[in-house]
Motif scaffolding. Structure first.
Motif, PDB file in Angstrom:
ATOM      1  N   GLU A 173       0.782  -1.164  -0.148  1.00 43.49           N
ATOM      2  CA  GLU A 173       0.000  -0.083   0.085  1.00 43.49           C
ATOM      3  C   GLU A 173       0.810   1.107  -0.037  1.00 43.49           C
ATOM      4  O   GLU A 173       0.531   2.161  -0.612  1.00 43.49           O
ATOM      5  CB  GLU A 173      -0.926   0.121   1.214  1.00 43.49           C
ATOM      6  CG  GLU A 173      -1.939  -0.877   1.051  1.00 43.49           C
ATOM      7  CD  GLU A 173      -3.055  -0.850   2.559  1.00 43.49           C
ATOM      8  OE1 GLU A 173      -2.925   0.192   3.144  1.00 43.49           O
ATOM      9  OE2 GLU A 173      -3.231  -1.894   2.910  1.00 43.49           O
ATOM     10  N   VAL A 174       1.976   1.232   0.849  1.00 38.86           N
ATOM     11  CA  VAL A 174       2.774   2.512   0.850  1.00 38.86           C
ATOM     12  C   VAL A 174       3.555   2.709  -0.556  1.00 38.86           C
ATOM     13  O   VAL A 174       3.560   3.545  -1.101  1.00 38.86           O
ATOM     14  CB  VAL A 174       3.764   2.253   1.952  1.00 38.86           C
ATOM     15  CG1 VAL A 174       4.824   3.160   1.855  1.00 38.86           C
ATOM     16  CG2 VAL A 174       2.925   2.471   3.298  1.00 38.86           C
ATOM     17  N   SER A 175       3.983   1.491  -1.110  1.00 44.12           N
ATOM     18  CA  SER A 175       4.746   1.659  -2.348  1.00 44.12           C
ATOM     19  C   SER A 175       3.780   2.209  -3.435  1.00 44.12           C
ATOM     20  O   SER A 175       4.070   3.149  -4.416  1.00 44.12           O
ATOM     21  CB  SER A 175       5.207   0.113  -2.765  1.00 44.12           C
ATOM     22  OG  SER A 175       6.009  -0.295  -2.028  1.00 44.12           O
ATOM     23  N   ARG A 176       2.285   1.812  -3.551  1.00 40.17           N
ATOM     24  CA  ARG A 176       1.486   2.273  -4.547  1.00 40.17           C
ATOM     25  C   ARG A 176       1.302   3.787  -4.205  1.00 40.17           C
ATOM     26  O   ARG A 176       1.111   4.392  -5.244  1.00 40.17           O
ATOM     27  CB  ARG A 176       0.174   1.405  -4.636  1.00 40.17           C
ATOM     28  CG  ARG A 176       0.277   0.056  -5.225  1.00 40.17           C
ATOM     29  CD  ARG A 176      -1.078  -0.488  -5.231  1.00 40.17           C
ATOM     30  NE  ARG A 176      -1.115  -1.312  -4.251  1.00 40.17           N
ATOM     31  CZ  ARG A 176      -2.380  -1.494  -3.361  1.00 40.17           C
ATOM     32  NH1 ARG A 176      -3.252  -0.817  -3.539  1.00 40.17           N
ATOM     33  NH2 ARG A 176      -2.137  -2.339  -2.429  1.00 40.17           N
TER      34      ARG A 176
ATOM     35  N   GLY B 184       5.373   8.498 -11.022  1.00 43.08           N
ATOM     36  CA  GLY B 184       5.391   7.112 -11.731  1.00 43.08           C
ATOM     37  C   GLY B 184       4.025   6.963 -12.229  1.00 43.08           C
ATOM     38  O   GLY B 184       3.095   6.453 -11.495  1.00 43.08           O
ATOM     39  N   ARG B 185       3.839   6.873 -13.557  1.00 44.11           N
ATOM     40  CA  ARG B 185       2.416   6.366 -14.146  1.00 44.11           C
ATOM     41  C   ARG B 185       2.709   5.024 -14.679  1.00 44.11           C
ATOM     42  O   ARG B 185       3.634   4.798 -15.278  1.00 44.11           O
ATOM     43  CB  ARG B 185       1.936   7.311 -15.054  1.00 44.11           C
ATOM     44  CG  ARG B 185       1.748   8.616 -14.394  1.00 44.11           C
ATOM     45  CD  ARG B 185       1.319   9.721 -15.257  1.00 44.11           C
ATOM     46  NE  ARG B 185       0.968  11.091 -14.873  1.00 44.11           N
ATOM     47  CZ  ARG B 185       0.536  12.028 -15.089  1.00 44.11           C
ATOM     48  NH1 ARG B 185       0.136  11.970 -16.498  1.00 44.11           N
ATOM     49  NH2 ARG B 185       0.480  13.186 -14.408  1.00 44.11           N
ATOM     50  N   ARG B 186       1.584   4.523 -14.912  1.00 47.55           N
ATOM     51  CA  ARG B 186       1.851   3.161 -15.708  1.00 47.55           C
ATOM     52  C   ARG B 186       1.519   3.271 -17.215  1.00 47.55           C
ATOM     53  O   ARG B 186       0.971   4.155 -17.514  1.00 47.55           O
ATOM     54  CB  ARG B 186       0.420   2.320 -15.306  1.00 47.55           C
ATOM     55  CG  ARG B 186       0.479   1.919 -13.769  1.00 47.55           C
ATOM     56  CD  ARG B 186      -0.561   0.958 -13.252  1.00 47.55           C
ATOM     57  NE  ARG B 186      -0.442   0.623 -11.917  1.00 47.55           N
ATOM     58  CZ  ARG B 186      -1.583  -0.148 -11.330  1.00 47.55           C
ATOM     59  NH1 ARG B 186      -2.739  -0.132 -12.102  1.00 47.55           N
ATOM     60  NH2 ARG B 186      -1.180  -0.465 -10.196  1.00 47.55           N
ATOM     61  N   ARG B 187       2.386   2.489 -17.862  1.00 50.34           N
ATOM     62  CA  ARG B 187       2.275   2.558 -19.101  1.00 50.34           C
ATOM     63  C   ARG B 187       1.100   1.895 -19.935  1.00 50.34           C
ATOM     64  O   ARG B 187       0.885   0.819 -19.463  1.00 50.34           O
ATOM     65  CB  ARG B 187       3.810   2.160 -19.834  1.00 50.34           C
ATOM     66  CG  ARG B 187       4.870   3.096 -19.496  1.00 50.34           C
ATOM     67  CD  ARG B 187       6.028   2.488 -20.124  1.00 50.34           C
ATOM     68  NE  ARG B 187       7.077   3.510 -19.589  1.00 50.34           N
ATOM     69  CZ  ARG B 187       8.263   3.350 -20.038  1.00 50.34           C
ATOM     70  NH1 ARG B 187       8.731   2.559 -20.969  1.00 50.34           N
ATOM     71  NH2 ARG B 187       9.305   4.077 -19.599  1.00 50.34           N
TER      72      ARG B 187
END
Length: 144
Positions: free
Chosen positions: A129-132, A140-143
């Motif tokens: 949860e902390v990492s997300r 950092g966005r998802r590609r």
């Protein structure tokens, strides 16, 4: 007069410092009684035990080649009596284990291994949860 290590002589306190007292010895020499050698009890201030001009017996602990003389007032006094220890309670003798009459009860609380497994799973979920959450703040966005 030659001062030999281990002899007890009477000396006169000439000055008192925070670390001990200087004592004039027979023969015109003087030595130091360190604060740790003033009394058998804790000494925070030498003035509580010695005064300037007081004559006191001192034991010669050592004489250095430079002529410094280390003295002790504590070692001329009788050691204080130690309080007697109370007697230890007697333990009952251990008897040989007989065959168990009842089935052992399950443990009231989980074992260490069970606690560790639970902790690790909770910790992993919190860490993810902390990492997300931090990934969103770093940009950092998802590609796609």
């Amino acid at each position: 007069m030659e001062l030999a290590v281990g002899t007890i002589v009477t000396g006169k306190v000439t000055s008192i410092t925070k670390f001990g007292a200087f004592v004039a010895l027979p023969g015109g020499k003087s030595g130091l009684v360190h604060i740790s050698e003033v009394s058998n009890t804790f000494v925070s201030d030498v003035h509580d035990f010695l005064t300037e001009g007081q004559e006191t017996p001192v034991k010669i602990l050592s004489v250095t080649p430079e002529g410094k003389i280390n003295l002790s007032v504590k070692q001329t006094q009788a050691a204080p009596a130690r309080p007697a220890r109370p007697p230890r309670p007697q333990r009952a003798p251990i008897q040989a284990a007989a065959a168990p009459q009842q089935a052992p009860l399950p443990p009231a609380e989980p074992s260490f291994e069970d606690k560790l497994k639970k902790f690790l799973s909770v910790s992993d979920s919190k860490q993810s949860e902390v990492s997300r959450h931090m990934a969103g703040k770093r940009g950092g966005r998802r590609r796609k």
